[in-house]
Write an enzyme that holds these catalytic residues in place. Structure first.
Site, short mmCIF file in Angstrom:
data_model
loop_
_atom_site.label_atom_id
_atom_site.label_comp_id
_atom_site.label_asym_id
_atom_site.label_seq_id
_atom_site.Cartn_x
_atom_site.Cartn_y
_atom_site.Cartn_z
N THR A 1 -17.65 24.40 44.78
CA THR A 1 -17.66 23.73 43.84
C THR A 1 -17.23 25.18 43.09
OG1 THR A 1 -18.42 22.20 43.60
CG2 THR A 1 -18.05 22.48 41.66
N THR B 1 -28.89 37.90 43.80
CA THR B 1 -28.99 38.06 45.47
C THR B 1 -28.11 37.21 46.20
OG1 THR B 1 -30.86 39.18 44.22
CG2 THR B 1 -30.97 38.67 47.15
N CYS C 1 -18.76 11.82 45.98
CA CYS C 1 -18.93 12.71 44.56
C CYS C 1 -18.74 10.65 43.78
CB CYS C 1 -18.53 13.48 44.03
SG CYS C 1 -18.23 14.88 45.30
N1 PLP Z 1 -13.50 20.56 46.69
C1 PLP Z 1 -13.59 19.46 48.24
C2 PLP Z 1 -11.66 19.29 48.49
C3 PLP Z 1 -14.46 19.08 48.56
O1 PLP Z 1 -13.85 17.74 49.31
C4 PLP Z 1 -15.69 19.21 48.19
C5 PLP Z 1 -16.66 18.81 48.45
O2 PLP Z 1 -16.51 17.34 48.68
C6 PLP Z 1 -15.63 20.06 46.89
C7 PLP Z 1 -14.65 20.62 46.24
C8 PLP Z 1 -16.91 20.60 46.54
O3 PLP Z 1 -17.31 21.66 47.29
P1 PLP Z 1 -19.74 21.48 46.85
O4 PLP Z 1 -20.04 20.27 47.65
O5 PLP Z 1 -19.92 23.08 48.12
O6 PLP Z 1 -19.26 22.46 46.29
#
Ligand code: PLP
Length: 393
Positions: free
Chosen positions: A77, A244, A332
């Site tokens: 993200t 860090t 999510c």
């Molecule tokens: N992008 C995609 C396509 C994802 O599947 C995910 C997590 O499910 C993310 C971004 C987010 O990654 P993170 O959990 O490392 O923030």
């Protein structure tokens, strides 16, 4: 392969993966005796700095990139936000973003926020997908304008596994002087990537999707691409991201990338065989079931299957009682009863979108596990359908 937890059949690897034992082993010294700060002048910290350098080289090797093109972040993200916001700051006169209707919330919600919270300063074009989850390249071409600051298109979809033609899309953006970002969080470690030969400016990846720990990610920034940092602070990461370094996790990610590079092709063809066995059997023996997403242009580990006239959440609960972990929609979006925005964008009928289950495998799955799932699923679906007023089976 030995399962980490034999009481669980884990088929939710697009949500997160088991940390590989080799990765845990590589990380341990940095959680115990090697606790120096990589930015320190003394040798104790300097040796830790060398381990980060090694990890950077391993990530670069998996991606076909140069080590200086790799910036460590905290997650996928953060990498997505960093890339998109950097482009908007680099070209403040440009106010247009091109993306798709099926992005992960990491890109989707940022774009919505930019569109509305900034007082409608930015305009976002969201490309449509067809029934198989594929893009229309003519629509893409006509979306690119002189006002476009960045294109952000995921390499592979987290819910269906559908793979987009990012190589071609990146070239089309480059011809018009537009920056190109791809969210490759689901792609890295599953299919081969060679960034040297591509016009991709920014690429995001996340450690916990490829058998490294949670809380570490990478933003690839092509050499020569103008960049404005998101996290301001110290001079870490060549001045591209203050804070860090998360040393143990970075070392773990390096080791995970090394493992992926060593064994990826061979192991992913085995994962694909397992996925195909699961998918073919379930579609054959369970009536009114259908595959969501393109049959072949898809990640080797993902099968998104709809079982009409049943609720995905109810299916998951029953699977859970048998120790089978999967997902309905993305991690999510679960927790909400809204059908997934990805399946809605593909025009999947409401009754089918609600009953969709995502099985996402990894190298740790076995054929015995696949056969247990094949044996259990028909009775689960049948018992739930008996409760449905709409089921006329
Ligand atoms: N992008 C995609 C396509 C994802 O599947 C995910 C997590 O499910 C993310 C971004 C987010 O990654 P993170 O959990 O490392 O923030």
């Amino acid at each position: 392969m030995v399962a980490a937890n034999p009481s669980v059949i884990y088929m939710d690897n697009n949500a997160t993966t088991r940390v590989a034992p080799e990765v845990v082993e590589a990380m341990m010294p940095f959680l115990t005796e090697s606790y120096g700060n990589p930015s320190s002048m003394h040798t104790f910290g300097g040796l830790v700095g060398q381990s980060i350098k090694d990890a950077r080289a391993k990530v670069a090797a998996l991606l076909g990139a140069e080590p200086e093109e790799i910036t460590f972040t905290s997650c996928g993200t953060e990498s997505d936000s960093t890339a998109i916001l950097s482009a908007l700051r680099t070209y403040p006169e440009k106010r247009h973003i091109v993306t798709t209707r099926v992005e992960h919330p990491a890109v989707k919600n940022l774009c919505e926020n930019l569109e509305t919270v900034t007082g409608h300063k930015y305009r976002v074009t969201r490309l449509k997908v067809d029934a198989e989850g594929m893009l229309d390249m003519a629509e893409y071409e006509s979306a690119l304008t002189e006002d476009t600051a960045i294109v952000s298109v995921m390499w592979a979809n987290n819910e269906t596994g559908v793979i987009f033609p990012v190589a071609e899309m990146a070239s089309m953006a480059k011809e018009r002087g537009i920056l190109f970002h791809t969210d490759a969080v689901q792609t890295v470690g599953k299919i081969a990537i060679d960034l040297k030969s591509l016009d991709i400016d920014f690429l995001s990846l996340s450690g916990h999707k490829l058998h490294a720990p949670k809380g570490v990610g990478v933003l690839y920034i092509k050499r020569g691409t103008l960049f404005v940092p998101f996290m301001m602070g110290g001079h870490q990461e060549h001045g591209r991201r203050g804070g860090t370094d998360n040393v143990a996790s970075i070392v773990g990610l390096g080791r995970a990338c090394e493992l992926a590079a060593e064994k990826m092709i061979e192991e992913n063809s085995r994962v694909k065989q397992l996925r195909d066995r699961l998918e073919e059997k379930l579609l054959a023996i369970i009536p009114k079931s259908m595959l969501n997403g393109h049959k072949t242009k898809r990640l080797p580990n993902t099968a998104n299957i709809s079982f009409e006239f049943v609720e995905g959440e109810a299916i998951l609960l029953h699977m859970n009682q048998h120790g089978i972990c999967a997902s309905s929609g993305s991690a999510c979006t679960s927790g909400s009863l809204e059908p997934s925005h990805v399946l809605r964008a593909m025009g999947v009928p409401f009754t089918a979108a609600h009953g969709s289950i995502r099985f996402s495998l990894s190298v740790y799955n076995t054929v015995e596990e696949i056969d247990v799932v094949i044996a259990k699923m028909p009775a689960i679906i049948e018992s739930l359908r008996k409760l449905s007023p709409f089921w006329k089976g």
